[in-house]
Design a protein around this motif. Structure first.
Motif, mmCIF file in Angstrom:
data_model
loop_
_atom_site.group_PDB
_atom_site.id
_atom_site.type_symbol
_atom_site.label_atom_id
_atom_site.label_comp_id
_atom_site.label_asym_id
_atom_site.label_seq_id
_atom_site.Cartn_x
_atom_site.Cartn_y
_atom_site.Cartn_z
ATOM 1 N N VAL A 147 -0.704 -2.448 4.443
ATOM 2 C CA VAL A 147 -1.973 -2.403 5.172
ATOM 3 C C VAL A 147 -2.149 -3.749 5.860
ATOM 4 N N PHE A 167 -2.241 1.190 8.612
ATOM 5 C CA PHE A 167 -1.163 1.312 7.632
ATOM 6 C C PHE A 167 0.164 1.357 8.377
ATOM 7 N N ALA A 173 0.830 -1.200 0.000
ATOM 8 C CA ALA A 173 0.000 0.000 0.000
ATOM 9 C C ALA A 173 0.865 1.251 0.000
ATOM 10 N N VAL A 228 0.221 5.861 0.542
ATOM 11 C CA VAL A 228 -0.705 6.929 0.912
ATOM 12 C C VAL A 228 -0.696 7.988 -0.182
ATOM 13 N N VAL A 286 -5.293 5.638 1.886
ATOM 14 C CA VAL A 286 -4.431 4.494 1.605
ATOM 15 C C VAL A 286 -4.971 3.743 0.400
#
Length: 694
Positions: free
Chosen positions: A669, A686, A641, A643, A648
Motif C-alpha cells: 500500500v 495497492f 499488504a 487483499v 486491503v
C-alpha cells in the motif's frame, strides 16, 4: 586521420521553432574520444549559424582539428548544377543558392525559388511538394505530376543508404529537399568565412583544420530509438558525435578514402557496422546522481525523475534467433517480414462462395475438391457455386464469404442453407493481423513468450537484442552469516543477498553473486574493483549511511561521484549512489524490508533503463482499506499488504526488520506524501507484487 572534435548537425528548413526544445528542429552535438556533450537546440538557422561560426573559431584558435558533419545533402544528382551554372561545380552551386535564398527567422522563399528553378528545366520538375496554401507556378504538389525534366531521382550516395529520400521532395514526412535549399547558403557562408582553414569533403582534399562533410543520421536506427533522449533529433546528433569521434585514425581514413565526384558522398555510408562497433555503451556522467544543492529530504517522485533523466542504456547489442530471445530487451524495432495472414483465409470449417447472401433459402452446387490449410484450391470458384473450405485455408479466387458447416445441409454435389449472410462473414482479410513492413514490436520492449509467437507468425527469425544486464549483488557487514551456517550471538543470517538475487533473476537479468564484504575498507575496495570488471551495475545492501562502519558510502565518496540520498519515505531513507570505475552502485539500506522496498521502487525502473528497456512506472489500483492509520506529512509510506474479500489489509507491524511480512504480503500500500488519516473503507493505492514483475 584524427579529429580532436566532431560536431554533428541536424538541419531544418522550417521557421523559428521557439525557445522550448522541439523535434524537427536544428540540433548539434560535440563529440571527443567517443563521448558526446549534451545536445544543443537552436530555435532557427540564424542562431545556429552564429553558434557554428563562433564554436569553429574557438576550436580553430585552440589548434584543434574539427570534423563538421551535417545531415544534409551537399549536392544534387548529376546534371542539375550544369543546367543552373554551366558546370558540375558543386561548391559554385552553393554560392548560387546563397545569392538567391531569402531567409529570416519566420519566413523564407524556398518554395518560390524551387518553382523558379523548375521553370528553367523542360517538362515539369524536378522539385515537388508545394508546402504552402497558395499555388506556385511550376511547382507541383505531387511527385507523380512531374515529367520530362531529365534528371535522376537520387544520387548514387542516396541509393547507397537504405531509406534515404530524394532531394527533390521539399516537404512531407521524411523530406529533405527544403532543408537542403535552406542549408546550402549556410555551408557557403561558413566556407568563405574560414577560407583556407576549412575544406569540403569529398570535393576537396580533407587536409584543412576544419573538414565539412555530409552524413546521414538513420544508419543506426535501433541505437537512436534506445537513447534516453526524448527527442529523436537530439538523440541522433549525440549518438553520431559519439560514434564518429570514437573511430580510430585508420577507420576514419577508410571512410574518407572516396573518389570525388560532383554528386559527393555520405560519410559513413556502408559503414554502419564500423560505427556500431565504435559505440561502447556510453559511460554515465560522474555527477549523474547529484541532487540539486539544498536538497536534503528528497521526495520519492523527485528521486525517481532524477534517475529517469540521468541514466541510459549501458548494454551492448547482439543478434539472436527468436527462440533464444525470451526476457531479452529489443534493441531495434521489429518489422513484419510477411503479412499475417499472408492471404485471405477462412476462420471456420465450412463452405465458401461469393457474398452477400440475402434472406431466404438457398441451394448452391458444390464443386469437387476443397481448400485446406497448406493445400489451397487453385482454381476460381464461379459465381453461384460453393467449395468446401477448412479453417485457415486460403480463400480461392471468387470466394469472399464462408458459412459454418453446422449451418449447412450438404450432399456430395450441393449445399442448402438459410440467409441472410453478410459479405466477408467468417473470412479473414490478408494482413488483418499484421501487414508486411508494420512495426510489430518496438525497441525497448521486453520480449515475452507471446511475442515469440507474434514474431514467428510474421516471418521474423533473428532479431537484435540488448545483452543481458549483469547485476552484481553484494551484502556488507561483519555481523552477517550465510543461511544454514552457524551463527553466534550478535550475528544474523544474510537475508538480503539471496532475496535480491532472486528478485533480479525474476526480472530476467544476469545475477552475479558478489558474496559478503566485511567491515574492512581495503577488502571492500578490492571486491568493488573486481566487480566493476564483471558487472554493469552493483546492488549493495548495508553500509549506505554515514556512520563509522558505513564503508560503502565512504569509498564512493572518494570517487567524486557519491550522492547520499535521504529519501522522504518509510521504510528506506538512505540510498548511497555513485560510480565505481564507471559502474553504477546502488547502496541499499541494510534492513531486509527497506532493502526490498527500495529495490522495487528505485532499482527496478533504474535497472530497466540501464538494460536498454526505457523507464517503467509501476501501476497500482484503488481498493477499500480494511485498516486504520494516521500518517504525518512530508514522507511517503509503503505498507506490506494483501487483499482479502476485496479489501486491503496491512501487516501487523511496520518494522523494517520484520522480513516475514514480505511473505505474508502480496503487494504494497502506497500512502502519498501529505498527511493522511485512513479509516476502514477509504480508498488506498495497492500495488501488487506482480506489477513489480515478481
Amino acid at each position: 586521420m584524427k579529429f580532436d572534435r566532431v560536431i554533428m548537425v541536424d538541419w531544418s528548413g522550417g521557421n523559428d521553432r521557439g525557445a522550448t526544445p522541439k523535434k524537427d528542429a536544428i540540433w548539434a552535438a560535440i563529440g571527443a574520444g567517443g563521448v558526446s556533450e549534451p545536445p544543443i537546440y537552436f530555435r532557427n538557422r540564424q542562431v545556429a549559424e552564429g553558434w557554428l561560426r563562433d564554436m569553429l573559431t574557438d576550436l580553430r584558435d585552440q589548434g584543434l582539428r574539427v570534423l563538421l558533419a551535417f545531415d544534409l545533402c551537399f549536392a544534387y544528382p548529376t546534371g542539375f548544377a550544369t543546367h543552373l551554372i554551366g558546370s558540375e561545380d558543386t561548391l559554385g552551386l552553393w554560392d548560387w543558392f546563397a545569392a538567391r535564398v531569402e531567409d529570416s527567422s519566420n519566413a523564407n522563399n524556398r518554395f518560390d525559388l524551387a518553382g523558379d528553378i523548375n521553370a528553367l528545366f523542360p517538362g515539369v520538375g524536378p522539385f515537388w511538394f508545394n508546402g504552402l496554401q497558395r499555388d506556385i507556378q511550376g511547382l507541383p504538389r505531387k511527385g507523380n505530376d512531374r515529367r520530362d525534366h531529365g534528371l535522376p531521382e537520387k544520387r548514387a550516395a542516396d541509393l547507397a543508404i537504405k531509406g534515404s529520400f530524394s532531394p527533390w521532395q521539399l516537404a512531407g514526412a521524411g523530406a529533405v529537399g527544403g532543408q537542403v535549399i535552406m542549408g546550402l547558403p549556410t555551408l557557403s557562408r561558413l566556407r568563405h568565412h574560414f577560407g583556407a582553414d576549412i575544406c569540403v569533403w569529398p570535393f576537396q582534399s580533407p587536409d584543412a583544420q576544419i573538414v565539412m562533410a555530409e552524413t546521414y543520421f538513420s544508419q543506426l536506427p535501433d541505437l537512436v530509438t534506445a537513447s534516453p533522449e526524448p527527442i529523436k533529433d537530439a538523440a541522433q546528433v549525440a549518438l553520431y558525435a559519439r560514434a564518429f569521434s570514437a573511430l580510430t585514425p585508420d577507420e576514419m581514413d577508410a571512410m574518407i578514402d572516396v573518389a570525388p565526384t560532383p554528386e559527393g558522398w555520405v560519410l559513413g555510408a556502408g559503414s554502419a557496422d564500423i560505427l556500431r562497433a565504435s559505440l561502447a555503451p556510453p559511460a554515465l556522467r560522474n555527477d549523474c546522481f547529484a541532487m540539486p544543492q539544498g536538497a536534503y529530504w528528497t521526495p520519492v517522485d523527485t528521486a525517481l525523475a532524477h534517475l529517469r533523466d540521468q541514466l541510459g542504456a549501458v548494454t551492448d547489442v547482439a543478434e539472436v534467433p527468436i527462440g533464444q530471445a525470451t526476457h531479452r530487451i529489443l534493441a531495434e524495432d521489429i518489422y513484419a517480414a510477411r503479412s499475417h495472414p499472408p492471404a485471405p483465409n477462412s476462420a471456420v470449417d465450412g463452405y465458401g462462395f461469393a457474398g452477400p447472401i440475402p434472406a431466404g433459402t438457398h441451394d448452391l452446387p458444390l464443386l469437387a475438391g476443397r481448400s485446406a490449410a497448406g493445400q489451397p484450391y487453385t482454381h476460381a470458384v464461379p459465381p453461384g457455386t460453393a467449395i468446401r473450405i477448412l479453417t485457415g485455408a486460403n480463400l480461392p479466387q471468387g470466394v469472399d464469404t464462408v458459412i459454418l458447416q453446422e449451418d449447412v445441409a450438404a450432399t456430395e454435389t450441393r449445399i442448402a442453407f438459410r440467409g441472410p449472410l453478410k459479405k466477408g462473414s467468417n473470412a479473414r482479410d490478408a494482413g488483418e493481423d499484421m501487414r508486411k513492413g508494420d512495426v510489430i514490436l518496438s525497441a525497448g520492449h521486453k520480449i515475452t513468450s507471446a511475442d515469440i509467437g507474434t514474431m514467428a507468425a510474421a516471418g521474423v527469425g533473428h532479431i537484435k537484442v540488448r545483452e543481458r544486464l549483469r547485476v552484481g549483488i553484494l551484502s556488507t557487514g561483519d555481523e552477517l552469516r550465510d543461511p544454514g551456517t552457524p551463527a553466534h550471538e550478535g550475528q544474523i543470517f544474510d537475508a538480503n543477498r539471496p532475496m535480491l538475487c532472486a528478485v533480479v533473476a525474476d526480472w530476467g537479468y544476469e545475477v552475479i553473486d558478489l558474496g559478503r564484504a566485511p567491515d574492512d575498507r581495503p577488502k571492500l575496495r578490492a571486491i568493488l574493483d573486481e566487480a566493476s570488471a564483471r558487472c554493469d551495475v552493483i546492488l549493495s545492501s548495508g553500509g549506505a549511511s554515514a556512520g563509522d562502519e558505513d564503508h560503502m558510502s565512504a569509498l564512493l565518496a572518494d570517487t567524486g561521484s557519491f550522492a547520499l540520498w535521504r529519501i522522504a519515505m518509510k521504510p528506506g531513507r538512505p540510498l548511497a549512489l555513485g560510480l565505481w570505475k564507471d559502474t553504477p552502485v546502488f547502496g541499499l539500506p541494510g534492513n531486509p524490508v527497506a532493502a526490498m522496498v527500495c529495490t522495487l521502487i528505485f532499482a527496478r525502473p533504474a535497472l530497466r533503463q540501464l538494460a536498454g528497456g526505457g523507464w517503467a512506472d509501476t501501476e497500482g489500483y484503488l481498493l477499500p482499506a480494511a485498516f486504520a492509520k494516521s500518517k504525518k506529512a512530508g514522507r511517503r509510506e509503503y505498507l506490506r499488504a494483501r487483499v482479502a474479500d476485496g479489501r486491503v489489509e496491512v501487516f501487523a507491524s511496520e518494522g523494517s526488520g520484520r522480513v516475514s511480512g514480505l511473505s505474508w504480503a502480496t503487494g504494497l500500500v502506497e500512502l502519498d506524501d501529505p498527511a493522511q488519516k485512513v479509516t476502514p473503507g477509504d480508498l488506498v493505492r495497492f500495488i501488487p507484487f506482480g506489477n513489480f514483475a515478481l
